[in-house]
Design a protein around this motif. Sequence first.
Motif, mmCIF file in Angstrom:
data_model
loop_
_atom_site.group_PDB
_atom_site.id
_atom_site.type_symbol
_atom_site.label_atom_id
_atom_site.label_comp_id
_atom_site.label_asym_id
_atom_site.label_seq_id
_atom_site.Cartn_x
_atom_site.Cartn_y
_atom_site.Cartn_z
ATOM 1 N N UNK A 101 0.687 -1.102 0.187
ATOM 2 C CA UNK A 101 0.086 0.100 0.084
ATOM 3 C C UNK A 101 0.879 1.409 -0.020
ATOM 4 N N UNK A 102 1.838 1.077 0.702
ATOM 5 C CA UNK A 102 2.918 2.258 1.012
ATOM 6 C C UNK A 102 3.718 2.685 -0.402
ATOM 7 N N UNK A 103 4.031 1.471 -0.985
ATOM 8 C CA UNK A 103 4.595 1.402 -2.306
ATOM 9 C C UNK A 103 3.785 2.386 -3.250
ATOM 10 N N UNK A 104 2.498 1.851 -3.373
ATOM 11 C CA UNK A 104 1.452 2.356 -4.453
ATOM 12 C C UNK A 104 1.476 3.835 -4.027
ATOM 13 N N UNK A 105 1.373 4.340 -2.739
ATOM 14 C CA UNK A 105 1.229 5.631 -2.645
ATOM 15 C C UNK A 105 2.501 6.405 -2.754
ATOM 16 N N UNK A 106 3.461 5.809 -2.602
ATOM 17 C CA UNK A 106 4.920 6.551 -3.151
ATOM 18 C C UNK A 106 5.270 6.578 -4.386
ATOM 19 N N UNK A 107 4.634 5.544 -5.232
ATOM 20 C CA UNK A 107 4.537 5.643 -6.829
ATOM 21 C C UNK A 107 3.914 6.866 -7.128
ATOM 22 N N UNK A 108 2.573 6.909 -6.497
ATOM 23 C CA UNK A 108 1.525 8.184 -7.036
ATOM 24 C C UNK A 108 2.135 9.323 -6.629
ATOM 25 N N UNK A 109 2.952 9.554 -5.476
ATOM 26 C CA UNK A 109 3.483 10.689 -5.219
ATOM 27 C C UNK A 109 4.722 11.074 -5.990
ATOM 28 N N UNK A 110 5.364 10.149 -6.399
ATOM 29 C CA UNK A 110 6.603 10.555 -7.300
ATOM 30 C C UNK A 110 6.001 10.776 -8.726
ATOM 31 N N UNK A 111 5.297 10.174 -9.223
ATOM 32 C CA UNK A 111 4.597 10.345 -10.436
ATOM 33 C C UNK A 111 3.893 11.860 -10.489
ATOM 34 N N UNK A 112 3.141 12.065 -9.490
ATOM 35 C CA UNK A 112 2.453 13.534 -9.323
ATOM 36 C C UNK A 112 3.475 14.522 -9.245
#
Length: 308
Positions: free
Chosen positions: A6-17
């Motif tokens: 779950x944190x990996x998904x959030x971190x990826x979303x944050x990085x892409x954003x």
Amino acid sequence: MNYFEFESILQNGCFISLFCATLFSWWETTFTNVFNKKIIFYYQKNKFLFQSRLFVWFSSLFLGTILITRWFISQHAPLSNLYESLLWLCWGILTFGLLGNQSEITHSSVVAVISSSALLINGFANLSLPLSMRTPSYLIPALQSNWLLMHVSVMMLSYSCLFFGSLVSLIFLAVSKKKLEISFSLQFLNHMLLEKEKNILFLKTLDQISVRSITTGFCLLTIGILSGAVWANEAWGSYWSWDPKETWAFITWLVFATYLHFRVFQRWEGFRSAILASFGLITLWICYFGLNWLGQGLHTYGLFTNKI
């Protein structure tokens, strides 16, 4: 789905954003108009400003969710090591940057600076720090105090405000150094005078954004230092021990106190106050990141240690 996925998904979303926000905002910022074959600083169309600000809000939301989730998993405020403090710093810069840039004139350059700074911080936290530091863990005994949330969270919020205000001062210096050469031919005179007026208004707005953010950060830094002194007396029997972190926090406080003194009593505005704020950024960076990297002192979020 477990926590790490779950944190990996959030971190990826944050990085892409953050990457998209940086791309759109710098694209908008670097689009300049050319007159007489001279490049001038010019802000008007802001085609991608809405998109870049939206991506910054998404990044702030992702980071906030990560911090809340870590708080729930570890059963304590996520302020126990360098990784978590970097997440707080990144979230604070984004949030205060968005709240502080709500004027009538939109500034893609401000969004560009805060998004790229947050992107670098976030990238360093997730790509350079060891996995053991990025994994939620129990608090060490020295950090098991009610003062943890009060002292460390206020200090991190103050760092975020001061970082943002100082970064805006750097933008001010960059813009004010641009030499605008006005052509007095009839076909360009009216347009160039309008552009000069816009640039002056832009600089005044940057100056106001910077001083508001630095004033807020200075007040929070004062509260953070005082609460830290009370915690130190409770834990170690002394309010002040001239630890490297304490010393550099005091130096940073003095620099920004000097900045506010000259702003209020000497009526310093614009270029001179921006120079002081830029110097404050250096001391602040040494106080937070330099000492953390070296792992010096009792307060340091060292790379391989968890000290307070």
